[in-house]
Scaffold this active site. Structure first.
Site, mmCIF file in Angstrom:
data_model
loop_
_atom_site.group_PDB
_atom_site.id
_atom_site.type_symbol
_atom_site.label_atom_id
_atom_site.label_comp_id
_atom_site.label_asym_id
_atom_site.label_seq_id
_atom_site.Cartn_x
_atom_site.Cartn_y
_atom_site.Cartn_z
ATOM 1 N N THR A 163 6.939 -1.574 11.445
ATOM 2 C CA THR A 163 6.515 -0.211 11.644
ATOM 3 C C THR A 163 4.977 -0.106 11.532
ATOM 4 O OG1 THR A 163 6.961 0.762 9.305
ATOM 5 C CG2 THR A 163 8.678 1.116 10.888
ATOM 6 N N HIS B 146 7.009 3.779 18.771
ATOM 7 C CA HIS B 146 5.891 4.204 18.003
ATOM 8 C C HIS B 146 5.828 5.617 17.704
ATOM 9 C CE1 HIS B 146 1.581 2.703 16.955
ATOM 10 N NE2 HIS B 146 1.939 3.387 15.780
ATOM 11 N N ARG C 225 1.951 -2.598 12.897
ATOM 12 C CA ARG C 225 1.385 -2.804 14.136
ATOM 13 C C ARG C 225 2.029 -4.156 14.899
ATOM 14 N NH1 ARG C 225 -0.293 1.491 14.014
ATOM 15 N NH2 ARG C 225 -2.170 2.333 14.193
ATOM 16 N N GLY D 91 0.708 -1.158 -0.054
ATOM 17 C CA GLY D 91 0.089 -0.039 0.084
ATOM 18 C C GLY D 91 1.169 1.305 0.080
ATOM 19 N N ARG D 92 0.369 2.134 0.583
ATOM 20 C CA ARG D 92 0.869 3.694 0.570
ATOM 21 C C ARG D 92 2.421 3.512 1.231
ATOM 22 N NH1 ARG D 92 -4.900 5.040 1.906
ATOM 23 N NH2 ARG D 92 -4.255 3.981 3.804
ATOM 24 N N ILE D 93 2.465 3.294 2.454
ATOM 25 C CA ILE D 93 3.855 3.154 3.139
ATOM 26 C C ILE D 93 4.829 2.030 2.458
ATOM 27 C CG2 ILE D 93 5.218 3.140 5.298
ATOM 28 C CD1 ILE D 93 2.305 4.003 6.689
ATOM 29 N N GLU E 17 1.518 -1.602 23.842
ATOM 30 C CA GLU E 17 2.374 -0.585 24.158
ATOM 31 C C GLU E 17 2.004 0.074 25.457
ATOM 32 O OE1 GLU E 17 1.963 1.249 20.314
ATOM 33 O OE2 GLU E 17 2.998 -0.337 19.408
HETATM 34 P P1 NAP Z 1 -2.550 0.901 3.293
HETATM 35 O O1 NAP Z 1 -2.052 1.963 2.142
HETATM 36 O O2 NAP Z 1 -3.980 0.621 3.331
HETATM 37 O O3 NAP Z 1 -1.561 -0.236 2.909
HETATM 38 C C1 NAP Z 1 -1.796 -1.320 3.405
HETATM 39 C C2 NAP Z 1 -1.574 -2.554 2.537
HETATM 40 O O4 NAP Z 1 -1.448 -4.142 3.199
HETATM 41 C C3 NAP Z 1 -2.577 -2.778 1.565
HETATM 42 O O5 NAP Z 1 -2.298 -2.433 0.158
HETATM 43 C C4 NAP Z 1 -3.522 -4.021 1.620
HETATM 44 O O6 NAP Z 1 -3.543 -4.902 0.673
HETATM 45 C C5 NAP Z 1 -2.252 -4.815 2.299
HETATM 46 N N1 NAP Z 1 -2.848 -5.792 3.171
HETATM 47 C C6 NAP Z 1 -3.866 -5.903 3.899
HETATM 48 N N2 NAP Z 1 -4.024 -7.198 4.328
HETATM 49 C C7 NAP Z 1 -3.340 -8.119 3.921
HETATM 50 C C8 NAP Z 1 -2.768 -9.244 3.874
HETATM 51 N N3 NAP Z 1 -3.601 -10.068 4.893
HETATM 52 N N4 NAP Z 1 -1.606 -9.708 3.455
HETATM 53 C C9 NAP Z 1 -0.913 -8.865 2.761
HETATM 54 N N5 NAP Z 1 -1.201 -7.751 2.391
HETATM 55 C C10 NAP Z 1 -2.295 -7.159 3.148
HETATM 56 O O7 NAP Z 1 -1.980 1.607 4.501
HETATM 57 P P2 NAP Z 1 -0.661 2.314 4.660
HETATM 58 O O8 NAP Z 1 -1.202 3.857 4.902
HETATM 59 O O9 NAP Z 1 0.561 1.705 4.110
HETATM 60 O O10 NAP Z 1 -0.403 1.867 6.256
HETATM 61 C C11 NAP Z 1 -0.141 0.585 6.628
HETATM 62 C C12 NAP Z 1 -0.080 0.490 7.987
HETATM 63 O O11 NAP Z 1 1.164 1.031 8.850
HETATM 64 C C13 NAP Z 1 -1.274 1.312 8.840
HETATM 65 O O12 NAP Z 1 -2.379 0.378 8.888
HETATM 66 C C14 NAP Z 1 -0.932 1.374 10.216
HETATM 67 O O13 NAP Z 1 -0.988 0.154 11.281
HETATM 68 C C15 NAP Z 1 0.657 1.214 10.152
HETATM 69 N N6 NAP Z 1 1.201 2.650 10.569
HETATM 70 C C16 NAP Z 1 2.267 2.777 11.481
HETATM 71 C C17 NAP Z 1 2.871 4.002 11.821
HETATM 72 C C18 NAP Z 1 3.832 3.860 13.066
HETATM 73 O O14 NAP Z 1 3.933 5.288 13.583
HETATM 74 N N7 NAP Z 1 4.682 3.153 13.099
HETATM 75 C C19 NAP Z 1 2.457 4.972 11.177
HETATM 76 C C20 NAP Z 1 1.596 5.024 9.978
HETATM 77 C C21 NAP Z 1 0.858 3.677 9.710
HETATM 78 P P3 NAP Z 1 -4.050 -4.757 -0.933
HETATM 79 O O15 NAP Z 1 -4.068 -3.249 -1.261
HETATM 80 O O16 NAP Z 1 -3.019 -5.283 -1.814
HETATM 81 O O17 NAP Z 1 -5.305 -5.137 -1.203
HETATM 82 C C1 GLV Z 2 0.260 5.265 13.385
HETATM 83 O O1 GLV Z 2 0.493 4.245 13.862
HETATM 84 C C2 GLV Z 2 -0.682 5.220 12.818
HETATM 85 O O2 GLV Z 2 -1.539 4.392 12.314
HETATM 86 O O3 GLV Z 2 -1.045 6.396 12.123
#
Ligand code: NAP
Ligand code: GLV
Ligand code: GLV
Length: 333
Positions: free
Chosen positions: A238, A288, A240, A159-161, A269
């Protein structure tokens, strides 16, 4: 004016703008409100701004219904909110995607470099005086890590990240593998190859997790997958904490199945410092802070405001998570 309860001080300009649309009440403490405190403070309120630390259970949603109409989460992940329950009660849930993508990708890269090149360990080595006592300033085998440049990076969650992490890897001339539920054209345009999880875990030198926490991703990285990794490979999380079985990771690090790990997130956490993982040298632990920059946190607040403002104006919020809610209730207070 509709009433808005914000579960933490968010000291950015957008909060002031919220006060022009809502009667705002802000939880004053650093420590988050408990379930009872959320219910008591937000009783009769129309909107909530929440953080990922607030567990918004069905109990809370039902206690605040039918007055509560929108939960604007100050994070992209929303696994802390009972989405099904919110939808059932016609409560809109919004999040803050995109604006925190680059900051989080940067922290993933910070972990990649820190753990591969032993940066945090080396810093402690200098500060503790161990370097000074060594008697030699530069030795062919001092603090050897592993190359990052030219290696294979495996991204779980395209996805995005995940994409932003892959883009940065191009500058390190890396071969990129990825796994996701679906194929992603922009990943493949970068040259990333779509593979199954087993291939990804076997072939990668660095594995970085970017999936949301869901029923399918809970403990996705378990002992079985960790045992497939190269002894010289690193795991970066990074996403969950609950996506990784932390006990299995401890064993993998302690027994040398893998070379190291970098974590920004934990199953529980804040991480208990009594957790034995804290005593290992081959892991870098962050509290985090993926989105924790001045610029990004301000943009997240802007997006929370934008969602609330759109809802206020009777429009569908720009980053609505539970689209099914549109069948239950029209936007607006
Ligand atoms: P996103 O754009 O929705 O990307 C997540 C990707 O994971 C999607 O492309 C999705 O699949 C894929 N996915 C979902 N279930 C899956 C599975 N069972 N097997 C394989 N791939 C799977 O979200 P994002 O903005 O990149 O953020 C991702 C996550 O990072 C967030 O949900 C959050 O928990 C975490 N995060 C953490 C921090 C931090 O502070 N550490 C900050 C921001 C976010 P498809 O598109 O392929 O269907
Ligand atoms: C941070 O972990 C977020 O999901 O924005
Ligand atoms: C290291 O400092 C080198 O010059 O190789």
């Amino acid at each position: 004016m509709p009433k808005l309860f914000i579960t933490r001080e968010i000291p950015f300009p957008a909060t002031e703008k919220m006060k022009q649309l809502f009667t705002v009440s802000i939880w004053p403490k650093f420590v988050p409100p408990s379930k009872e405190e959320i219910i008591n403070n937000a009783k009769g309120f129309d909107a909530l701004v929440t953080t990922l630390e607030d567990k918004i259970t069905c109990d809370i949603i039902e206690s605040l219904s039918p007055q509560l109409k929108i939960i604007a989460q100050y994070a992209v992940g929303f696994d802390n909110v009972d989405l099904e329950c919110a939808t059932k009660h016609g409560v809109y849930v919004t999040n803050t995607p995109d604006v925190l993508t680059d900051a989080t990708a940067d922290i993933a890269w910070g972990l990649i470099l820190s753990v591969s090149r032993r940066i945090v360990e080396a810093d402690k080595f200098v500060r503790s005086g161990k370097w000074f006592l060594l008697g030699s300033a530069w030795h062919p085998t001092l603090m050897l890590g592993y190359d990052v440049y030219g290696k294979t990076l495996g991204i779980v969650g395209g996805g995005r990240i995940g994409y932003a992490v892959a883009k940065r890897a191009k500058g390190f001339d890396m071969r990129i593998l990825y796994n996701s539920r679906n194929r992603h054209k922009e990943m493949e345009d970068l040259g990333a190859r779509y593979v199954d999880l087993v291939t990804l875990f076997k072939e990668s030198d660095i594995i970085s997790l970017h999936v949301p926490l869901t029923n399918e991703t809970y403990n996705l990285v378990d002992e079985k997958l960790l045992r497939l990794m190269k002894k010289t490979a690193f795991l970066i999380n990074t996403a969950r904490g609950k996506v990784v079985d932390l006990n299995a990771l401890y064993k993998a690090l302690k027994e040398g199945w893998i070379a190291g790990a970098g974590l920004d997130v934990y199953p529980s956490e804040p991480l208990d410092p009594k957790n034995p993982i804290v005593n290992l040298d081959n892991i870098v632990l962050l509290p985090h802070i993926g989105s924790a920059t001045h610029e990004t946190r301000a943009k997240m607040a802007d997006l929370v405001y934008k969602n609330l403002e759109m809802f206020y104006n009777g429009d569908v919020p720009i980053t609505l998570v539970n689209k099914d809610v549109l069948k239950i209730r029209k936007p607006g207070f």
